[in-house]
Design a protein around this motif. Structure first.
Motif, PDB file in Angstrom:
ATOM      1  N   VAL A 325       0.858  -1.192   0.000  1.00 33.91           N
ATOM      2  CA  VAL A 325       0.000   0.000   0.000  1.00 33.91           C
ATOM      3  C   VAL A 325       0.894   1.243   0.000  1.00 33.91           C
ATOM      4  O   VAL A 325       0.689   2.185  -0.775  1.00 33.91           O
ATOM      5  CB  VAL A 325      -0.972   0.003   1.197  1.00 33.91           C
ATOM      6  N   GLY A 326       1.935   1.230   0.850  1.00 35.68           N
ATOM      7  CA  GLY A 326       2.877   2.347   0.875  1.00 35.68           C
ATOM      8  C   GLY A 326       3.654   2.460  -0.428  1.00 35.68           C
ATOM      9  O   GLY A 326       3.821   3.555  -0.979  1.00 35.68           O
ATOM     10  N   ALA A 327       4.119   1.334  -0.945  1.00 37.49           N
ATOM     11  CA  ALA A 327       4.915   1.349  -2.186  1.00 37.49           C
ATOM     12  C   ALA A 327       4.096   1.900  -3.344  1.00 37.49           C
ATOM     13  O   ALA A 327       4.606   2.651  -4.184  1.00 37.49           O
ATOM     14  CB  ALA A 327       5.403  -0.068  -2.497  1.00 37.49           C
ATOM     15  N   LEU A 328       2.815   1.521  -3.385  1.00 38.02           N
ATOM     16  CA  LEU A 328       1.942   2.028  -4.453  1.00 38.02           C
ATOM     17  C   LEU A 328       1.839   3.548  -4.396  1.00 38.02           C
ATOM     18  O   LEU A 328       1.840   4.224  -5.424  1.00 38.02           O
ATOM     19  CB  LEU A 328       0.537   1.415  -4.315  1.00 38.02           C
ATOM     20  N   ILE A 329       1.748   4.074  -3.190  1.00 41.96           N
ATOM     21  CA  ILE A 329       1.619   5.534  -3.051  1.00 41.96           C
ATOM     22  C   ILE A 329       2.951   6.220  -3.375  1.00 41.96           C
ATOM     23  O   ILE A 329       2.970   7.265  -4.031  1.00 41.96           O
ATOM     24  CB  ILE A 329       1.117   5.906  -1.640  1.00 41.96           C
ATOM     25  N   GLU A 330       4.074   5.609  -2.954  1.00 43.49           N
ATOM     26  CA  GLU A 330       5.373   6.196  -3.330  1.00 43.49           C
ATOM     27  C   GLU A 330       5.473   6.335  -4.845  1.00 43.49           C
ATOM     28  O   GLU A 330       6.002   7.309  -5.363  1.00 43.49           O
ATOM     29  CB  GLU A 330       6.543   5.339  -2.820  1.00 43.49           C
ATOM     30  N   ALA A 331       4.947   5.354  -5.559  1.00 45.11           N
ATOM     31  CA  ALA A 331       5.063   5.352  -7.020  1.00 45.11           C
ATOM     32  C   ALA A 331       3.953   6.153  -7.700  1.00 45.11           C
ATOM     33  O   ALA A 331       4.045   6.425  -8.899  1.00 45.11           O
ATOM     34  CB  ALA A 331       5.057   3.911  -7.534  1.00 45.11           C
ATOM     35  N   ASN A 332       2.923   6.535  -6.961  1.00 43.18           N
ATOM     36  CA  ASN A 332       1.761   7.182  -7.581  1.00 43.18           C
ATOM     37  C   ASN A 332       1.199   8.308  -6.707  1.00 43.18           C
ATOM     38  O   ASN A 332       0.209   8.119  -5.998  1.00 43.18           O
ATOM     39  CB  ASN A 332       0.632   6.160  -7.820  1.00 43.18           C
ATOM     40  N   HIS A 333       1.833   9.461  -6.752  1.00 41.96           N
ATOM     41  CA  HIS A 333       1.302  10.611  -6.008  1.00 41.96           C
ATOM     42  C   HIS A 333       1.836  11.899  -6.630  1.00 41.96           C
ATOM     43  O   HIS A 333       2.772  11.867  -7.421  1.00 41.96           O
ATOM     44  CB  HIS A 333       1.697  10.527  -4.528  1.00 41.96           C
ATOM     45  N   ASP A 334       1.212  13.010  -6.258  1.00 38.11           N
ATOM     46  CA  ASP A 334       1.769  14.323  -6.605  1.00 38.11           C
ATOM     47  C   ASP A 334       1.603  15.240  -5.393  1.00 38.11           C
ATOM     48  O   ASP A 334       1.278  14.751  -4.296  1.00 38.11           O
ATOM     49  CB  ASP A 334       1.119  14.901  -7.881  1.00 38.11           C
ATOM     50  N   GLU A 335       1.812  16.527  -5.563  1.00 41.65           N
ATOM     51  CA  GLU A 335       1.779  17.421  -4.385  1.00 41.65           C
ATOM     52  C   GLU A 335       0.384  17.502  -3.765  1.00 41.65           C
ATOM     53  O   GLU A 335       0.238  17.811  -2.593  1.00 41.65           O
ATOM     54  CB  GLU A 335       2.364  18.805  -4.712  1.00 41.65           C
ATOM     55  N   GLY A 414     -27.478  19.372 -19.903  1.00 44.90           N
ATOM     56  CA  GLY A 414     -27.435  17.904 -19.856  1.00 44.90           C
ATOM     57  C   GLY A 414     -26.014  17.349 -19.736  1.00 44.90           C
ATOM     58  O   GLY A 414     -25.749  16.215 -20.126  1.00 44.90           O
ATOM     59  N   ARG A 415     -25.092  18.140 -19.162  1.00 42.04           N
ATOM     60  CA  ARG A 415     -23.684  17.738 -19.112  1.00 42.04           C
ATOM     61  C   ARG A 415     -23.144  17.608 -17.682  1.00 42.04           C
ATOM     62  O   ARG A 415     -23.535  18.388 -16.801  1.00 42.04           O
ATOM     63  CB  ARG A 415     -22.815  18.795 -19.825  1.00 42.04           C
ATOM     64  N   VAL A 416     -22.251  16.655 -17.506  1.00 39.92           N
ATOM     65  CA  VAL A 416     -21.418  16.590 -16.301  1.00 39.92           C
ATOM     66  C   VAL A 416     -19.967  16.607 -16.786  1.00 39.92           C
ATOM     67  O   VAL A 416     -19.720  16.536 -17.987  1.00 39.92           O
ATOM     68  CB  VAL A 416     -21.694  15.311 -15.473  1.00 39.92           C
ATOM     69  N   GLU A 417     -19.043  16.684 -15.812  1.00 40.41           N
ATOM     70  CA  GLU A 417     -17.638  16.758 -16.210  1.00 40.41           C
ATOM     71  C   GLU A 417     -16.906  15.521 -15.684  1.00 40.41           C
ATOM     72  O   GLU A 417     -17.037  15.186 -14.503  1.00 40.41           O
ATOM     73  CB  GLU A 417     -17.034  18.017 -15.590  1.00 40.41           C
ATOM     74  N   LEU A 418     -16.150  14.857 -16.544  1.00 40.10           N
ATOM     75  CA  LEU A 418     -15.353  13.698 -16.132  1.00 40.10           C
ATOM     76  C   LEU A 418     -13.888  14.124 -16.121  1.00 40.10           C
ATOM     77  O   LEU A 418     -13.367  14.606 -17.127  1.00 40.10           O
ATOM     78  CB  LEU A 418     -15.567  12.537 -17.113  1.00 40.10           C
ATOM     79  N   THR A 419     -13.230  13.953 -14.946  1.00 39.59           N
ATOM     80  CA  THR A 419     -11.855  14.448 -14.793  1.00 39.59           C
ATOM     81  C   THR A 419     -10.930  13.300 -14.397  1.00 39.59           C
ATOM     82  O   THR A 419     -11.256  12.507 -13.509  1.00 39.59           O
ATOM     83  CB  THR A 419     -11.796  15.537 -13.691  1.00 39.59           C
ATOM     84  N   SER A 420      -9.774  13.257 -15.038  1.00 43.61           N
ATOM     85  CA  SER A 420      -8.758  12.263 -14.688  1.00 43.61           C
ATOM     86  C   SER A 420      -7.861  12.834 -13.603  1.00 43.61           C
ATOM     87  O   SER A 420      -7.313  13.922 -13.752  1.00 43.61           O
ATOM     88  CB  SER A 420      -7.923  11.924 -15.934  1.00 43.61           C
ATOM     89  N   ARG A 421      -7.689  12.103 -12.515  1.00 43.22           N
ATOM     90  CA  ARG A 421      -6.825  12.559 -11.419  1.00 43.22           C
ATOM     91  C   ARG A 421      -5.373  12.627 -11.893  1.00 43.22           C
ATOM     92  O   ARG A 421      -4.618  13.489 -11.493  1.00 43.22           O
ATOM     93  CB  ARG A 421      -6.966  11.595 -10.239  1.00 43.22           C
ATOM     94  N   ARG A 422      -4.988  11.693 -12.764  1.00 42.51           N
ATOM     95  CA  ARG A 422      -3.583  11.621 -13.160  1.00 42.51           C
ATOM     96  C   ARG A 422      -3.185  12.780 -14.072  1.00 42.51           C
ATOM     97  O   ARG A 422      -2.174  13.427 -13.860  1.00 42.51           O
ATOM     98  CB  ARG A 422      -3.286  10.274 -13.837  1.00 42.51           C
ATOM     99  N   THR A 423      -4.018  13.058 -15.086  1.00 43.02           N
ATOM    100  CA  THR A 423      -3.642  14.103 -16.049  1.00 43.02           C
ATOM    101  C   THR A 423      -4.275  15.444 -15.704  1.00 43.02           C
ATOM    102  O   THR A 423      -3.844  16.475 -16.214  1.00 43.02           O
ATOM    103  CB  THR A 423      -4.107  13.739 -17.474  1.00 43.02           C
ATOM    104  N   GLY A 424      -5.335  15.432 -14.894  1.00 43.72           N
ATOM    105  CA  GLY A 424      -6.042  16.676 -14.585  1.00 43.72           C
ATOM    106  C   GLY A 424      -6.967  17.106 -15.712  1.00 43.72           C
ATOM    107  O   GLY A 424      -7.666  18.115 -15.592  1.00 43.72           O
TER     108      GLY A 424
END
Ligand code: 5CA
Length: 452
Positions: A325-335, A414-424
């Protein structure tokens, strides 16, 4: 899940005790809470990720033909006296006396216990090969528990043990574990590289550690950059096919890759200079072949085809499930926080209602929530009466890979917004299109996951 009904105790401030990103983010995102040094409670969000990793490990182990069971955390010292490790293991072993003054211990690993189970039930080569595994808590009284769940004292491990008649059969078990581990880490969205390593207290010369490359890793590693280009992907693997399995192992172990204990400067010098890398890594697993180290002293013998009694050939194979769980976060996070890979995310998508209490916005969110669930997805709906900024900050911190933002202005069209956490990146679309897109993204990550 609705956020107003959930238990997500996020922290606003950075906890002073956390030295690395994963520890800091796990505390801030309300995933864990320290009970005492090196021992953690897993709060609902963290527990959900841990369970998801366990599920992937189970699926991949069983795909490789390995059989689950469950052994206890507490063991009798007598078994460890038989192997000689009761004295050898030293201060890392937590020793306990029961009310009858019997010596007990909290298992740091299970070679003795599984060998005892095996010898009590198996006596013929006809019952081999056999690989048994479990996922159970371990205790090692680490001198310096640190980095949160990365180096805990109590931690969750998958440990598997193979019993084979011949060294060749046991090597096939070793290879099968290597391939199944590579696939397990890939499914989690991680690149873990098998590296030649040291046997330590488990024993044996033939061992590989699996390392996730990260500057905060505790292990110094040396490798040929070529090894980082390898991927297994989702090609069909027949784990009974020795040729196929050993060919994959040969490919992955051909490039130079070793931890510092096994580093050989002369061998490393043969790697072209522009491909030589000295870095750091997080050890997320280790596999061992140790032959008869436990079966001989503990008399785990079988009768072979010629009628002779021979000790079984064994190995053991571990995955650090809680450390992952920790290793996954080390490899996948930003500020801003965590960025979960789709394969392990605690919820598939967050729904942010920009105007809680607005009839149209509330109704659209409820409909979306219900439809996502009937599509087999697991949404987290932020239904709090909060500013949009605070809702976005929470979603960014806890790291769900996708967010659907619902507000009165978009809904008018009739719209919603879909946002990617990785790319923003965000895209406007109809709620139906967002559900279809997410179903598509998560196809292949849903096997075995209980429908929401
Ligand atoms: N019996 C063998 C294999 S089943 C064994 O115990 N191997 S081990 O010592 O290498 O541990 C297996 C994995 O557990 C390690 O690769 C690591 O990922 C994890 N692990 C070991 N110590 C800790 C710890 N203190 N905190 C968190 N995870 C740990």
């Amino acid at each position: 899940m609705r956020l107003t009904k959930y238990f997500l105790p996020v922290l606003r401030e950075n906890p002073a005790e956390a030295q690395i990103a994963s520890h800091r983010l796990m505390l801030r995102a309300g995933m864990i809470r320290q009970a005492t040094a090196g021992i953690y409670s897993w709060l609902p969000l963290g527990f959900k990720v841990l369970r998801r990793l366990e599920q992937i490990v189970h699926e991949e182990q069983q795909r490789a033909g390995h059989i689950p069971l469950l052994m206890p955390t507490l063991q009798s010292a007598d078994l460890w006296r038989e192997s000689g490790r009761y004295d050898d293991y030293g201060a890392e072993m937590l020793r306990i006396k029961d009310r009858h003054e019997r010596d007990m211990l909290y298992g740091p690993t299970n070679e003795e216990l599984i060998t005892d189970i095996f010898r009590s039930a198996v006596s013929s080569y006809k019952d081999l090969p056999l690989t048994l595994y479990h996922i159970q808590w371990k205790f090692r009284d680490e001198m310096r528990p640190r980095f949160g769940v990365m180096r805990g004292r109590e931690f969750l491990m998958k440990d598997g043990y193979n019993f084979d008649l011949t060294v060749e059969d046991a090597m096939h078990a070793y290879n099968r574990h290597m391939v199944s581990y590579i696939r397990t880490y890939e499914r989690m969205g991680l690149k873990a590289i098998p590296m030649r390593a040291d046997g330590g207290p488990i024993g044996g010369d033939h061992t590989h550690e699996f390392l996730v490359l990260a500057p905060t890793g505790e292990s110094a590693v040396f490798y040929d950059r070529a090894v980082t280009d390898l991927t297994l992907g989702d090609r069909a693997i027949d784990f009974a096919d020795r040729g196929q399995v050993s060919e994959i192992v040969a490919t992955w172990t051909a490039p130079y890759a070793r931890t510092d204990e096994r580093h050989d400067a002369a061998e490393f010098a043969k790697v072209p200079e522009d491909r030589r890398v000295e870095g750091r890594g997080i050890e997320v697993g280790q596999i061992f072949f140790f032959g008869t180290k436990y079966s001989e002293p503990m008399k785990a013998v079988v009768v072979n085809e010629a009628g002779e009694r021979v000790p079984v050939q064994m190995g053991s194979h571990g995955i650090g499930v809680s450390r992952l769980v920790g290793a996954l976060i080390e490899a996948n996070h930003d500020e801003k926080g965590i960025i979960w890979p789709e394969g392990v995310t605690p919820f598939h998508v967050g729904i942010v209602n920009l105007k809680q209490g607005d009839g149209a916005a509330d109704a659209a969110c409820e409909a979306l929530y219900a439809e996502l669930r009937s599509a087999g997805l697991d949404p987290l709906y932020d239904d709090r009466e909060e500013r949009a900024g605070a809702k976005f900050a929470t979603m960014d911190l806890i790291g769900l890979p996708w967010r659907i933002t619902v507000g009165p202005r978009g809904l008018a069209n009739g719209r919603v917004e879909l946002t990617s956490r990785r790319t923003g990146e965000s895209e406007e679309m109809s709620p139906g299109a967002a559900i279809a897109r997410l179903s598509d993204i998560y196809r292949g990550h849903l096997d075995g996951r209980p429908a929401a």
